[in-house]
Scaffold this active site. Structure first.
Site, PDB file in Angstrom:
ATOM      1  CG  ASP A  73      48.154 -70.226  76.381  1.00 39.60           C
ATOM      2  OD1 ASP A  73      47.994 -70.540  77.572  1.00 39.60           O
ATOM      3  OD2 ASP A  73      48.339 -69.057  76.008  1.00 39.60           O
ATOM      4  N   GLY A  74      48.670 -74.296  74.158  1.00 43.84           N
ATOM      5  CA  GLY A  74      48.320 -75.330  73.174  1.00 43.84           C
ATOM      6  C   GLY A  74      47.749 -76.573  73.832  1.00 43.84           C
ATOM      7  CB  ALA A 189      45.922 -66.656  69.262  1.00 43.89           C
ATOM      8  CE1 TYR A 190      48.283 -65.659  61.309  1.00 42.70           C
ATOM      9  CE2 TYR A 190      46.917 -67.591  60.894  1.00 42.70           C
ATOM     10  CZ  TYR A 190      47.808 -66.630  60.443  1.00 42.70           C
ATOM     11  OH  TYR A 190      48.220 -66.641  59.130  1.00 42.70           O
ATOM     12  CG  LEU A 192      47.358 -59.236  69.051  1.00 49.80           C
ATOM     13  CD1 LEU A 192      46.462 -58.001  69.091  1.00 49.80           C
ATOM     14  CD2 LEU A 192      47.837 -59.591  70.445  1.00 49.80           C
ATOM     15  CB  SER A 193      50.192 -62.133  64.916  1.00 56.29           C
ATOM     16  OG  SER A 193      49.510 -63.181  64.252  1.00 56.29           O
TER      17      SER A 193
END
Length: 294
Positions: A73-74, A189-190, A192-193
């Site tokens: 994904d990156g 991504a971030y 969600l975390s």
């Protein structure tokens, strides 16, 4: 993409032997199918197959029917930001770990590509956001993000004070480790975390998530994608801002960050039958409980 001869650009950013082998397989498959294959310039400079010509991003934007991205994904995030102004569709083959946006599995890539170049695919558009950093009335930096813009405190430093306005209306001032401003794509991504919600990629919303806020009443909020978000850095020791965790700029107290929807969109091409819910279930292992109960 009609079945007549078209140009397909191959893109990769990690040049491990297995990815190079996959690039070669895809290139040979497309050539055998009567298509023209080129490497994106940086990719072509790092692979041994020099018989395939290269194209700069501007040429790909003007001439390619699609860009096929091999990686994680990156890799997709980076090339999507660069190709967004040219409206070139992107096809993602997962050579990474998660594969939320590089969704074609490696073991089925040629079978799927065969159907896609014959016109059997699902098209989907997703938006980006752009951030502008102003210091003492002067714009010092501007960048685009596909997943998220993150304003954060410095490593080892204290918390950061941020004042947030949306469409000219004061929202709140927070004492926290920072703030995430996420697109629907970045909501898995971030964001969600950090406790943010998952947004379907077709939703027109932007998520604001405080990182470890110093109050229990601070909760994520979803606002319209037409909104203009202005964040003032009130007080911080070594603050910074990142775009998709790939572009970084140091901030100072008194800086102002303005985030709004970018003018361009990214078009993904998926296999027929693709479902965002299938992606969530497979990547987040939602199916594991049901398997244990069977």
């Amino acid at each position: 993409m009609p079945t007549t001869k078209k140009i397909f650009a191959l893109v990769a950013r990690i040049y491990a032997p297995n990815i190079i082998q996959s690039l070669d397989k895809v290139a040979n498959f497309l050539k055998d199918a009567g298509q023209e294959v080129v490497y994106e310039a940086q990719t072509g400079a790092n692979v041994p197959f020099k018989e395939i010509r290269t194209m700069k991003l501007e040429e790909i934007g003007a001439k390619a029917a699609a860009a096929i991205v091999l990686g994680g994904d990156g890799t997709m995030l980076g090339i999507a930001r660069q190709l967004a102004p040219y409206s070139v569709p992107l096809i993602g083959i997962n050579h990474g770990h998660l594969g939320f946006i590089t969704d074609i599995p490696l073991n089925r890539m040629l079978l799927v590509l065969d159907k896609m170049i014959k016109g059997r695919y699902v098209s989907e558009q997703r938006f980006l956001v752009e951030g502008t950093i102003t210091r003492e009335g002067e714009v010092i930096s501007k960048a685009v993000a596909f997943n998220e813009v993150v304003i954060s405190r410095g490593a080892g430093a204290g918390m950061i004070d941020l004042r947030v306005h949306v469409d000219g209306h004061f929202m709140h001032q927070q004492h926290s480790d920072g703030m995430i401003i996420s697109t629907p794509t970045g909501s898995t991504a971030y964001s969600l975390s950090a406790g943010g919600p998952m947004l379907h990629p077709n939703l027109g919303g932007i998520v604001l998530v405080s990182i470890a806020p110093h109050t229990l009443s601070s909760r994520p909020i979803v606002i319209p994608d037409t909104s203009e978000i202005v964040v003032d850095v009130v007080n911080a020791r070594q603050p910074s801002i990142s775009f998709d965790s790939q572009s970084f700029t140091n901030l100072q107290s008194g800086d102002q960050v303005t985030v709004r929807r970018a003018p361009h969109v990214v078009t993904f091409l998926h296999p027929v039958g693709w479902s965002y819910y299938d992606t969530l279930r497979n990547k987040l292992h939602w199916n594991e409980v049901s398997r244990k109960l069977d």
